[in-house]
Enzyme design. Structure first.
Site, PDB file in Angstrom:
ATOM      1  N   ILE A   1       0.842  -1.202   0.000  1.00 26.00           N
ATOM      2  CA  ILE A   1       0.000   0.000   0.000  1.00 26.00           C
ATOM      3  C   ILE A   1       0.878   1.252   0.000  1.00 26.00           C
ATOM      4  CG2 ILE A   1      -1.821   1.275   1.203  1.00 26.00           C
ATOM      5  CD1 ILE A   1      -2.791  -1.454   2.310  1.00 26.00           C
TER       6      ILE A   1
ATOM      7  N   ASP B   1      10.744   2.926   6.130  1.00 24.86           N
ATOM      8  CA  ASP B   1      10.292   1.538   6.093  1.00 24.86           C
ATOM      9  C   ASP B   1      10.261   1.018   7.519  1.00 24.86           C
ATOM     10  OD1 ASP B   1       9.658  -1.019   5.635  1.00 24.86           O
ATOM     11  OD2 ASP B   1      11.300  -1.472   4.275  1.00 24.86           O
TER      12      ASP B   1
ATOM     13  N   ALA C   1      -4.715   2.828   7.825  1.00 24.56           N
ATOM     14  CA  ALA C   1      -4.090   1.529   8.127  1.00 24.56           C
ATOM     15  C   ALA C   1      -4.897   0.782   9.184  1.00 24.56           C
ATOM     16  CB  ALA C   1      -2.653   1.746   8.559  1.00 24.56           C
ATOM     17  N   ARG C   2      -4.655   1.083  10.440  1.00 24.87           N
ATOM     18  CA  ARG C   2      -5.390   0.484  11.554  1.00 24.87           C
ATOM     19  C   ARG C   2      -5.504   1.523  12.654  1.00 24.87           C
ATOM     20  NH1 ARG C   2      -7.265  -2.665   8.918  1.00 24.87           N
ATOM     21  NH2 ARG C   2      -7.263  -4.933   8.961  1.00 24.87           N
TER      22      ARG C   2
ATOM     23  N   ASP D   1      -9.556   6.919   8.551  1.00 22.18           N
ATOM     24  CA  ASP D   1     -10.486   5.892   8.054  1.00 22.18           C
ATOM     25  C   ASP D   1     -10.693   4.773   9.061  1.00 22.18           C
ATOM     26  OD1 ASP D   1     -12.052   4.557   5.954  1.00 22.18           O
ATOM     27  OD2 ASP D   1     -10.413   3.104   5.898  1.00 22.18           O
TER      28      ASP D   1
ATOM     29  N   GLU E   1     -13.965  -0.258  16.518  1.00 25.80           N
ATOM     30  CA  GLU E   1     -14.911  -0.069  15.410  1.00 25.80           C
ATOM     31  C   GLU E   1     -16.163  -0.893  15.692  1.00 25.80           C
ATOM     32  OE1 GLU E   1     -12.893  -0.765  11.684  1.00 25.80           O
ATOM     33  OE2 GLU E   1     -11.494   0.853  12.053  1.00 25.80           O
TER      34      GLU E   1
ATOM     35  N   HIS F   1     -13.850   3.144   7.843  1.00 26.94           N
ATOM     36  CA  HIS F   1     -13.051   1.975   7.446  1.00 26.94           C
ATOM     37  C   HIS F   1     -13.495   1.429   6.074  1.00 26.94           C
ATOM     38  CE1 HIS F   1     -10.642  -1.733   9.050  1.00 26.94           C
ATOM     39  NE2 HIS F   1     -10.452  -1.550   7.753  1.00 26.94           N
ATOM     40  N   ILE F   2     -13.264   2.246   5.056  1.00 28.23           N
ATOM     41  CA  ILE F   2     -13.703   1.862   3.707  1.00 28.23           C
ATOM     42  C   ILE F   2     -12.546   1.738   2.724  1.00 28.23           C
ATOM     43  CG2 ILE F   2     -16.065   2.772   3.889  1.00 28.23           C
ATOM     44  CD1 ILE F   2     -14.900   5.316   2.363  1.00 28.23           C
ATOM     45  N   GLY F   3     -11.318   1.618   3.255  1.00 34.02           N
ATOM     46  CA  GLY F   3     -10.144   1.580   2.366  1.00 34.02           C
ATOM     47  C   GLY F   3     -10.267   0.549   1.254  1.00 34.02           C
ATOM     48  N   ALA F   4     -10.725  -0.633   1.608  1.00 29.43           N
ATOM     49  CA  ALA F   4     -10.798  -1.713   0.614  1.00 29.43           C
ATOM     50  C   ALA F   4     -12.186  -1.828  -0.003  1.00 29.43           C
ATOM     51  CB  ALA F   4     -10.438  -3.042   1.282  1.00 29.43           C
TER      52      ALA F   4
HETATM   53  C1  3PG Z   1      -8.014  -4.981   5.262  1.00 31.59           C
HETATM   54  O1  3PG Z   1      -7.322  -5.306   6.223  1.00 31.59           O
HETATM   55  O2  3PG Z   1      -8.132  -5.710   4.264  1.00 31.59           O
HETATM   56  C2  3PG Z   1      -8.694  -3.657   5.256  1.00 31.59           C
HETATM   57  O3  3PG Z   1      -8.547  -2.999   6.470  1.00 31.59           O
HETATM   58  C3  3PG Z   1     -10.144  -3.750   4.881  1.00 31.59           C
HETATM   59  O4  3PG Z   1     -10.911  -4.418   5.801  1.00 31.59           O
HETATM   60  P1  3PG Z   1     -12.446  -4.701   5.456  1.00 31.59           P
HETATM   61  O5  3PG Z   1     -12.462  -5.641   4.282  1.00 31.59           O
HETATM   62  O6  3PG Z   1     -13.009  -5.322   6.669  1.00 31.59           O
HETATM   63  O7  3PG Z   1     -13.095  -3.429   5.089  1.00 31.59           O
END
Ligand code: 3PG
Length: 315
Positions: free
Chosen positions: A154, A173, A242-243, A267, A272, A290-293
Protein backbone atom coordinates in the site's frame (compact mmCIF):
# COMPACT_ATOMS: atom_id res chain seq x y z
CA UNK A 1 -18.59 -28.56 2.17
CA UNK A 2 -20.30 -25.58 3.68
CA UNK A 3 -18.81 -22.09 3.68
CA UNK A 4 -19.97 -19.21 5.86
CA UNK A 5 -19.13 -15.82 4.31
CA UNK A 6 -20.06 -13.93 7.44
CA UNK A 7 -19.13 -10.45 6.20
CA UNK A 8 -20.21 -11.17 2.63
CA UNK A 9 -18.22 -11.93 -0.52
CA UNK A 10 -18.34 -10.46 -4.02
CA UNK A 11 -20.77 -12.27 -6.36
CA UNK A 12 -17.93 -13.38 -8.67
CA UNK A 13 -16.12 -15.05 -5.77
CA UNK A 14 -19.32 -16.68 -4.60
CA UNK A 15 -19.92 -18.09 -8.09
CA UNK A 16 -16.45 -19.63 -8.22
CA UNK A 17 -17.08 -21.34 -4.89
CA UNK A 18 -20.53 -22.58 -5.89
CA UNK A 19 -19.29 -23.85 -9.25
CA UNK A 20 -16.63 -25.79 -7.35
CA UNK A 21 -19.46 -27.49 -5.46
CA UNK A 22 -19.42 -25.54 -2.19
CA UNK A 23 -22.54 -24.46 -0.39
CA UNK A 24 -22.04 -20.73 0.38
CA UNK A 25 -24.07 -19.09 3.15
CA UNK A 26 -23.95 -15.27 3.23
CA UNK A 27 -26.56 -14.67 5.94
CA UNK A 28 -24.66 -12.98 8.76
CA UNK A 29 -24.48 -14.81 12.07
CA UNK A 30 -24.18 -12.29 14.92
CA UNK A 31 -20.80 -12.37 16.68
CA UNK A 32 -22.31 -13.61 19.95
CA UNK A 33 -23.97 -16.62 18.22
CA UNK A 34 -20.96 -17.72 16.20
CA UNK A 35 -19.44 -19.96 18.85
CA UNK A 36 -22.58 -22.10 19.04
CA UNK A 37 -23.33 -22.13 15.30
CA UNK A 38 -19.87 -22.46 13.75
CA UNK A 39 -19.96 -26.30 13.86
CA UNK A 40 -22.22 -26.26 10.79
CA UNK A 41 -19.41 -24.91 8.61
CA UNK A 42 -16.16 -26.18 7.11
CA UNK A 43 -14.82 -22.76 6.12
CA UNK A 44 -15.43 -19.27 7.45
CA UNK A 45 -14.78 -16.20 5.30
CA UNK A 46 -14.57 -12.88 7.15
CA UNK A 47 -13.67 -9.26 6.55
CA UNK A 48 -12.66 -7.17 9.57
CA UNK A 49 -16.10 -7.04 11.21
CA UNK A 50 -16.31 -10.65 12.40
CA UNK A 51 -13.82 -11.65 15.06
CA UNK A 52 -12.60 -15.23 14.75
CA UNK A 53 -11.73 -15.74 18.40
CA UNK A 54 -10.06 -18.59 20.22
CA UNK A 55 -13.44 -19.82 21.53
CA UNK A 56 -14.97 -19.85 18.07
CA UNK A 57 -12.02 -21.70 16.57
CA UNK A 58 -11.96 -24.28 19.38
CA UNK A 59 -15.72 -24.86 19.08
CA UNK A 60 -15.48 -25.41 15.32
CA UNK A 61 -14.64 -28.13 12.81
CA UNK A 62 -13.14 -25.55 10.48
CA UNK A 63 -10.78 -26.76 7.77
CA UNK A 64 -9.86 -23.27 6.65
CA UNK A 65 -10.21 -19.68 7.82
CA UNK A 66 -10.30 -17.16 4.99
CA UNK A 67 -9.86 -13.39 5.34
CA UNK A 68 -11.36 -11.43 2.44
CA UNK A 69 -8.78 -8.68 2.75
CA UNK A 70 -5.36 -8.02 4.23
CA UNK A 71 -5.37 -7.56 8.02
CA UNK A 72 -5.42 -10.71 10.13
CA UNK A 73 -5.74 -8.89 13.45
CA UNK A 74 -9.34 -10.13 13.90
CA UNK A 75 -8.30 -13.77 13.66
CA UNK A 76 -6.69 -15.67 16.54
CA UNK A 77 -3.75 -16.94 14.50
CA UNK A 78 -2.13 -18.64 17.49
CA UNK A 79 -5.10 -20.92 18.11
CA UNK A 80 -5.57 -21.58 14.38
CA UNK A 81 -1.88 -22.51 14.17
CA UNK A 82 -2.06 -24.70 17.25
CA UNK A 83 -5.01 -26.64 15.79
CA UNK A 84 -3.43 -26.81 12.34
CA UNK A 85 -6.15 -24.77 10.64
CA UNK A 86 -4.73 -22.83 7.68
CA UNK A 87 -5.54 -19.13 7.34
CA UNK A 88 -5.56 -17.49 3.91
CA UNK A 89 -5.99 -13.84 2.92
CA UNK A 90 -5.68 -11.60 -0.14
CA UNK A 91 -2.73 -9.29 0.53
CA UNK A 92 -2.53 -7.75 -2.95
CA UNK A 93 -6.09 -7.19 -4.01
CA UNK A 94 -6.99 -3.94 -2.27
CA UNK A 95 -3.74 -1.92 -2.20
CA UNK A 96 -4.73 0.52 -4.94
CA UNK A 97 -8.11 1.25 -3.37
CA UNK A 98 -6.58 1.98 0.03
CA UNK A 99 -3.97 4.23 -1.59
CA UNK A 100 -6.67 6.12 -3.48
CA UNK A 101 -8.60 6.67 -0.24
CA UNK A 102 -5.48 8.23 1.26
CA UNK A 103 -5.61 10.83 -1.50
CA UNK A 104 -9.37 11.23 -1.23
CA UNK A 105 -8.72 12.42 2.33
CA UNK A 106 -5.68 14.44 1.28
CA UNK A 107 -7.63 16.32 -1.40
CA UNK A 108 -10.65 16.68 0.84
CA UNK A 109 -8.46 18.41 3.42
CA UNK A 110 -6.44 20.46 0.92
CA UNK A 111 -9.63 21.99 -0.53
CA UNK A 112 -11.66 21.81 2.71
CA UNK A 113 -14.33 19.59 1.17
CA UNK A 114 -14.69 17.72 4.47
CA UNK A 115 -15.83 21.02 6.01
CA UNK A 116 -17.99 22.43 3.21
CA UNK A 117 -19.75 19.08 2.83
CA UNK A 118 -20.70 19.22 6.50
CA UNK A 119 -21.88 22.82 6.44
CA UNK A 120 -23.39 23.47 3.00
CA UNK A 121 -26.53 21.33 3.31
CA UNK A 122 -27.71 23.54 6.21
CA UNK A 123 -26.00 26.88 5.59
CA UNK A 124 -24.95 26.85 1.92
CA UNK A 125 -27.56 29.42 0.95
CA UNK A 126 -27.26 31.90 3.81
CA UNK A 127 -23.50 31.63 4.40
CA UNK A 128 -22.23 31.06 0.86
CA UNK A 129 -19.82 34.00 0.89
CA UNK A 130 -18.43 33.24 4.34
CA UNK A 131 -17.96 29.59 3.39
CA UNK A 132 -16.23 30.62 0.19
CA UNK A 133 -13.82 32.70 2.26
CA UNK A 134 -13.15 29.88 4.70
CA UNK A 135 -12.65 27.28 1.98
CA UNK A 136 -10.48 29.57 -0.11
CA UNK A 137 -7.46 28.82 2.06
CA UNK A 138 -6.85 25.70 -0.04
CA UNK A 139 -3.60 24.46 -1.49
CA UNK A 140 -2.29 22.08 -4.14
CA UNK A 141 -0.70 18.74 -3.35
CA UNK A 142 1.86 19.32 -6.08
CA UNK A 143 5.19 20.34 -4.60
CA UNK A 144 4.28 19.17 -1.11
CA UNK A 145 6.17 16.47 0.71
CA UNK A 146 4.47 13.11 1.37
CA UNK A 147 6.06 11.15 4.21
CA UNK A 148 5.17 7.47 4.02
CA UNK A 149 5.68 5.32 7.09
CA UNK A 150 5.66 1.67 6.09
CA UNK A 151 6.57 0.80 2.53
CA UNK A 152 4.81 -2.45 1.70
CA UNK A 153 2.27 -2.85 -1.09
CA UNK A 154 0.00 0.00 0.00
CA UNK A 155 2.82 2.39 0.89
CA UNK A 156 4.29 1.85 -2.57
CA UNK A 157 0.93 2.57 -4.26
CA UNK A 158 0.70 5.78 -2.24
CA UNK A 159 4.20 6.70 -3.43
CA UNK A 160 3.25 6.12 -7.08
CA UNK A 161 0.22 8.39 -6.85
CA UNK A 162 2.17 11.02 -4.92
CA UNK A 163 4.89 11.02 -7.54
CA UNK A 164 2.27 11.34 -10.27
CA UNK A 165 0.97 14.42 -8.48
CA UNK A 166 4.42 15.97 -8.40
CA UNK A 167 4.90 15.49 -4.68
CA UNK A 168 8.20 14.79 -3.04
CA UNK A 169 8.14 11.38 -1.40
CA UNK A 170 10.01 10.42 1.75
CA UNK A 171 9.82 6.87 2.97
CA UNK A 172 10.41 5.31 6.32
CA UNK A 173 10.29 1.54 6.09
CA UNK A 174 8.99 0.85 9.57
CA UNK A 175 8.91 -2.91 9.39
CA UNK A 176 12.54 -3.50 8.59
CA UNK A 177 13.68 -0.18 10.04
CA UNK A 178 15.81 0.03 6.96
CA UNK A 179 16.46 3.38 5.35
CA UNK A 180 17.41 1.83 2.04
CA UNK A 181 16.18 3.30 -1.15
CA UNK A 182 13.60 1.05 -2.75
CA UNK A 183 15.67 0.55 -5.84
CA UNK A 184 13.15 -0.54 -8.46
CA UNK A 185 10.71 2.24 -7.69
CA UNK A 186 13.42 4.83 -7.60
CA UNK A 187 14.74 3.56 -10.92
CA UNK A 188 11.27 3.65 -12.43
CA UNK A 189 10.76 7.25 -11.39
CA UNK A 190 14.21 8.19 -12.66
CA UNK A 191 13.48 6.66 -16.06
CA UNK A 192 10.25 8.59 -16.28
CA UNK A 193 12.13 11.74 -15.39
CA UNK A 194 9.97 12.61 -12.39
CA UNK A 195 11.48 15.22 -10.15
CA UNK A 196 11.22 13.27 -6.98
CA UNK A 197 13.25 12.37 -3.96
CA UNK A 198 12.31 8.88 -2.99
CA UNK A 199 14.56 7.78 -0.24
CA UNK A 200 14.40 6.02 3.04
CA UNK A 201 14.75 8.49 5.89
CA UNK A 202 15.05 8.18 9.62
CA UNK A 203 11.59 8.44 11.14
CA UNK A 204 12.25 11.80 12.77
CA UNK A 205 13.16 13.35 9.39
CA UNK A 206 9.89 12.10 7.92
CA UNK A 207 7.95 13.39 10.94
CA UNK A 208 9.65 16.78 11.10
CA UNK A 209 9.69 17.69 7.43
CA UNK A 210 6.62 16.17 5.76
CA UNK A 211 3.52 18.12 4.82
CA UNK A 212 1.47 14.91 4.70
CA UNK A 213 2.28 11.81 6.73
CA UNK A 214 0.55 8.59 5.72
CA UNK A 215 0.93 5.40 7.72
CA UNK A 216 1.06 1.98 6.11
CA UNK A 217 2.55 -0.32 8.70
CA UNK A 218 1.23 -3.86 9.16
CA UNK A 219 -0.62 -4.78 12.36
CA UNK A 220 -2.01 -2.39 14.92
CA UNK A 221 1.09 -1.56 16.96
CA UNK A 222 1.21 2.15 17.89
CA UNK A 223 3.45 4.14 15.56
CA UNK A 224 2.22 7.68 16.20
CA UNK A 225 1.79 8.88 19.76
CA UNK A 226 2.25 12.15 21.61
CA UNK A 227 6.01 12.30 20.95
CA UNK A 228 5.72 11.70 17.21
CA UNK A 229 2.87 14.20 16.90
CA UNK A 230 4.94 16.81 18.74
CA UNK A 231 7.69 16.43 16.12
CA UNK A 232 5.40 17.20 13.18
CA UNK A 233 5.01 20.60 11.55
CA UNK A 234 2.14 22.72 12.83
CA UNK A 235 0.73 22.57 9.31
CA UNK A 236 1.13 18.78 9.04
CA UNK A 237 -1.68 16.53 7.90
CA UNK A 238 -1.75 13.00 9.28
CA UNK A 239 -3.47 10.30 7.22
CA UNK A 240 -4.42 6.96 8.74
CA UNK A 241 -6.00 4.39 6.45
CA UNK A 242 -4.09 1.53 8.13
CA UNK A 243 -5.39 0.48 11.55
CA UNK A 244 -6.86 2.42 14.45
CA UNK A 245 -4.28 1.42 17.04
CA UNK A 246 -1.44 2.67 14.86
CA UNK A 247 -2.26 6.24 15.89
CA UNK A 248 -2.97 7.05 19.51
CA UNK A 249 -6.45 8.60 19.22
CA UNK A 250 -6.25 10.53 22.47
CA UNK A 251 -2.92 12.06 21.47
CA UNK A 252 -4.21 12.87 17.98
CA UNK A 253 -7.30 14.49 19.39
CA UNK A 254 -5.12 16.59 21.71
CA UNK A 255 -2.64 17.53 18.99
CA UNK A 256 -5.38 18.78 16.67
CA UNK A 257 -7.27 20.57 19.45
CA UNK A 258 -4.05 22.33 20.54
CA UNK A 259 -3.11 23.19 16.92
CA UNK A 260 0.07 21.10 17.19
CA UNK A 261 -0.80 19.63 13.79
CA UNK A 262 -3.33 21.01 11.34
CA UNK A 263 -5.55 18.17 10.12
CA UNK A 264 -6.06 14.43 10.05
CA UNK A 265 -7.68 12.08 7.56
CA UNK A 266 -8.96 9.08 9.47
CA UNK A 267 -10.49 5.89 8.05
CA UNK A 268 -9.78 3.50 10.92
CA UNK A 269 -10.44 3.65 14.65
CA UNK A 270 -9.11 2.04 17.81
CA UNK A 271 -12.54 0.49 18.29
CA UNK A 272 -14.91 -0.07 15.41
CA UNK A 273 -17.55 1.21 15.82
CA UNK A 274 -15.77 3.93 17.86
CA UNK A 275 -16.70 3.85 21.55
CA UNK A 276 -16.49 7.61 21.92
CA UNK A 277 -16.99 10.42 19.45
CA UNK A 278 -13.99 12.59 20.37
CA UNK A 279 -12.33 12.24 17.00
CA UNK A 280 -15.64 12.22 15.15
CA UNK A 281 -16.60 15.60 16.54
CA UNK A 282 -13.26 17.30 15.85
CA UNK A 283 -13.49 20.10 13.31
CA UNK A 284 -10.25 19.48 11.45
CA UNK A 285 -10.73 15.88 10.46
CA UNK A 286 -11.78 14.21 7.23
CA UNK A 287 -13.49 10.99 8.26
CA UNK A 288 -14.60 7.70 6.75
CA UNK A 289 -15.86 4.46 8.33
CA UNK A 290 -13.05 1.98 7.45
CA UNK A 291 -13.70 1.86 3.71
CA UNK A 292 -10.14 1.58 2.37
CA UNK A 293 -10.80 -1.71 0.61
CA UNK A 294 -14.45 -1.05 -0.06
CA UNK A 295 -14.48 -0.36 -3.77
CA UNK A 296 -16.17 -2.44 -6.45
CA UNK A 297 -12.78 -3.17 -8.04
CA UNK A 298 -11.00 -4.19 -4.84
CA UNK A 299 -13.87 -6.37 -3.66
CA UNK A 300 -14.09 -8.08 -7.05
CA UNK A 301 -10.36 -8.86 -6.91
CA UNK A 302 -10.61 -9.92 -3.25
CA UNK A 303 -13.59 -12.20 -3.96
CA UNK A 304 -12.02 -13.93 -6.96
CA UNK A 305 -8.56 -14.29 -5.41
CA UNK A 306 -9.93 -15.64 -2.16
CA UNK A 307 -12.36 -18.06 -3.83
CA UNK A 308 -9.55 -19.44 -5.99
CA UNK A 309 -7.36 -19.88 -2.91
CA UNK A 310 -10.12 -21.68 -1.04
CA UNK A 311 -10.78 -24.03 -3.96
CA UNK A 312 -7.06 -24.71 -4.35
CA UNK A 313 -6.78 -25.50 -0.63
CA UNK A 314 -9.77 -27.77 -0.35
CA UNK A 315 -10.00 -29.57 -3.65
C1 3PG B 1 -8.01 -4.98 5.26
O1 3PG B 1 -7.32 -5.31 6.22
O2 3PG B 1 -8.13 -5.71 4.26
C2 3PG B 1 -8.69 -3.66 5.26
O3 3PG B 1 -8.55 -3.00 6.47
C3 3PG B 1 -10.14 -3.75 4.88
O4 3PG B 1 -10.91 -4.42 5.80
P1 3PG B 1 -12.45 -4.70 5.46
O5 3PG B 1 -12.46 -5.64 4.28
O6 3PG B 1 -13.01 -5.32 6.67
O7 3PG B 1 -13.10 -3.43 5.09
Amino acid sequence: MKILANDGIDAAGKSILMEAGFDVVTDKIPQEELESRITDFDVIIVRSATKVTEKIIRASNLKLIARAGVGLDNIDLRTAGELGIPVVNTPNASSRSVAELVFAHAFSIARMLFLTNRIMPDFGKEQFKELKNTASAGFELTGKRMGIIGFGRIGQEVAKIAVGLGMEVLVYDYKSRSFDIIVELHEMYRQHNFKVTLKGQPLDVVLKTSDFISIHTPGSEEVIGELELSMMKKSAILLNCARGGVVNEKALNQAISDNKIAFAGVDVFENEPPVNDTLLKLKNTSLSPHIGASTAEAQLRVGIELAERIVAHLK
